[in-house]
Design an enzyme around this catalytic site. Structure first.
Site, mmCIF file in Angstrom:
data_model
loop_
_atom_site.group_PDB
_atom_site.id
_atom_site.type_symbol
_atom_site.label_atom_id
_atom_site.label_comp_id
_atom_site.label_asym_id
_atom_site.label_seq_id
_atom_site.Cartn_x
_atom_site.Cartn_y
_atom_site.Cartn_z
ATOM 1 C CG HIS A 203 -1.870 -0.901 1.062
ATOM 2 N ND1 HIS A 203 -2.712 -1.700 2.366
ATOM 3 C CD2 HIS A 203 -2.271 -1.851 0.173
ATOM 4 C CE1 HIS A 203 -3.484 -2.583 1.794
ATOM 5 N NE2 HIS A 203 -3.212 -2.841 0.562
ATOM 6 C CB THR B 250 -3.836 -7.955 8.564
ATOM 7 O OG1 THR B 250 -4.483 -7.507 7.463
ATOM 8 C CG2 THR B 250 -3.583 -9.569 8.198
HETATM 9 N N1 APR Z 1 -0.628 -7.191 17.813
HETATM 10 C C1 APR Z 1 -1.075 -7.750 16.477
HETATM 11 N N2 APR Z 1 -2.343 -7.653 16.168
HETATM 12 C C2 APR Z 1 -3.013 -6.541 16.756
HETATM 13 C C3 APR Z 1 -2.475 -5.710 17.908
HETATM 14 C C4 APR Z 1 -1.399 -6.170 18.396
HETATM 15 N N3 APR Z 1 -0.738 -5.383 19.525
HETATM 16 N N4 APR Z 1 -3.732 -4.712 18.141
HETATM 17 C C5 APR Z 1 -4.551 -4.888 16.967
HETATM 18 N N5 APR Z 1 -4.166 -5.924 16.283
HETATM 19 C C6 APR Z 1 -5.070 -6.534 14.969
HETATM 20 C C7 APR Z 1 -6.383 -6.142 15.316
HETATM 21 O O1 APR Z 1 -7.040 -7.437 15.961
HETATM 22 C C8 APR Z 1 -6.691 -6.351 13.651
HETATM 23 O O2 APR Z 1 -6.915 -7.490 13.336
HETATM 24 O O3 APR Z 1 -4.539 -5.867 13.957
HETATM 25 C C9 APR Z 1 -5.590 -5.885 12.893
HETATM 26 C C10 APR Z 1 -5.601 -4.397 12.402
HETATM 27 O O4 APR Z 1 -6.701 -4.507 11.540
HETATM 28 P P1 APR Z 1 -6.718 -3.034 10.506
HETATM 29 O O5 APR Z 1 -7.076 -2.100 11.689
HETATM 30 O O6 APR Z 1 -8.043 -3.387 9.642
HETATM 31 O O7 APR Z 1 -5.469 -2.881 9.850
HETATM 32 P P2 APR Z 1 -5.245 -3.674 8.417
HETATM 33 O O8 APR Z 1 -5.603 -5.067 8.459
HETATM 34 O O9 APR Z 1 -3.565 -3.519 8.529
HETATM 35 O O10 APR Z 1 -5.799 -2.792 7.433
HETATM 36 C C11 APR Z 1 -5.653 -3.095 6.154
HETATM 37 O O11 APR Z 1 -6.706 -0.936 5.237
HETATM 38 O O12 APR Z 1 -7.068 1.095 5.696
HETATM 39 C C12 APR Z 1 -6.532 0.064 4.876
HETATM 40 O O13 APR Z 1 -4.540 0.731 3.557
HETATM 41 C C13 APR Z 1 -4.994 0.418 4.874
HETATM 42 O O14 APR Z 1 -3.198 -1.070 4.878
HETATM 43 C C14 APR Z 1 -4.426 -0.789 5.415
HETATM 44 C C15 APR Z 1 -5.570 -1.839 5.159
#
Ligand code: APR
Length: 233
Positions: free
Chosen positions: A106, A175
């Site tokens: 991204h 994620t």
């Molecule tokens: N350790 C591991 N995982 C964690 C922690 C932690 N300390 N805290 C939160 N999480 C997890 C949450 O449970 C969730 O499953 O991290 C994940 C974050 O999910 P999102 O906020 O949706 O992030 P992500 O999956 O990276 O989003 C994907 O969406 O907004 C777009 O481009 C943006 O790259 C991003 C994409």
């Protein structure tokens, strides 16, 4: 002797313990802005100044953040594996931790690129992050964040799929598996290849065979995974 290939797909969760907020924990807001206002092609067209200001604020946050033990544990695994990181994160914490192979799906927060010539990319100098955002390149071109906005294609996804096809072990960390095409990588693993998913609040992967869920934060989950992956054969 050739090392087995470990491919790791990381999301915002791996940077959470470095103090960088995740996306969906803030119900669709990113630092109090609707994601589509600051991270979409339409948003940039509508208000480029707001988007530049927003990413400059994210860069200033990033400067204060440091890699955490989860980033470092992935570097440690390079002793026993050829480790390839595929990240949805735009931060540079994997690079700063010392990972050898990092593929950003991204984009990258510390880079900007020409609006008119996508091959012209500049890396911003941390020490000279202007309060007014970097909107003009050194060559005079109007510039934009080197970020894949929503509504835009993900240029590195083919390379990512090729890597996952080669994996002897596949790991997913932090994620929500909501945003495609990144979320689809878990489906590209060869049959029989073990999959580990580290997340304190994991998405449902019961439909996918061979997923070992480690319900934990990234730093703790990586300690568990490291013992599993480096246990004497
Ligand atoms: N350790 C591991 N995982 C964690 C922690 C932690 N300390 N805290 C939160 N999480 C997890 C949450 O449970 C969730 O499953 O991290 C994940 C974050 O999910 P999102 O906020 O949706 O992030 P992500 O999956 O990276 O989003 C994907 O969406 O907004 C777009 O481009 C943006 O790259 C991003 C994409």
């Amino acid at each position: 002797m050739k090392k087995p290939i470990l491919v790791v797909s990381t999301g915002a969760g791996i940077s959470a313990e470095s103090g960088i907020k995740t996306f969906r924990d803030a119900d669709g807001l990113w630092e109090n802005y609707p994601v589509m206002q600051v991270a979409s092609a339409d948003g940039f067209r509508r208000d480029p100044e707001l988007v530049h200001q927003f990413y400059n604020a994210r860069r200033r946050d990033l400067i204060k953040a440091l890699p955490n033990d989860a980033h470092r544990a992935l570097v440690e695994l390079e002793k026993d594996y050829d480790v390839y990181i595929i990240t949805q994160n735009v931060d540079d914490l994997h690079e700063r931790a010392g990972s050898s192979h990092v593929l950003h799906l991204h984009g990258e927060l510390m880079k900007i690129r020409s609006v008119t010539n996508p091959d012209y990319i500049e890396t911003l100098d941390i020490d000279h992050l202007e309060t007014t955002p970097a909107t003009r390149g050194k060559n005079g071109d109007p510039m934009r964040p080197h970020i894949v906005f929503f509504q835009e294609p993900v240029p590195n996804i083919e390379k990512a799929v090729e890597l996952v096809h080669k994996a002897d072990v596949f790991v997913v960390i932090g994620t929500s598996l909501v945003v495609y095409p990144a979320a689809g990588l878990i489906q590209c693993v060869r049959a029989g290849v073990p999959i580990y998913y580290i997340d304190p609040n994991p998405a449902d992967t019961s439909a996918i065979t061979g997923v070992h869920v480690i319900r934990a934060k990234a730093t703790e989950g990586m300690r568990t995974l490291a013992t599993l992956l480096t246990a004497p054969k």
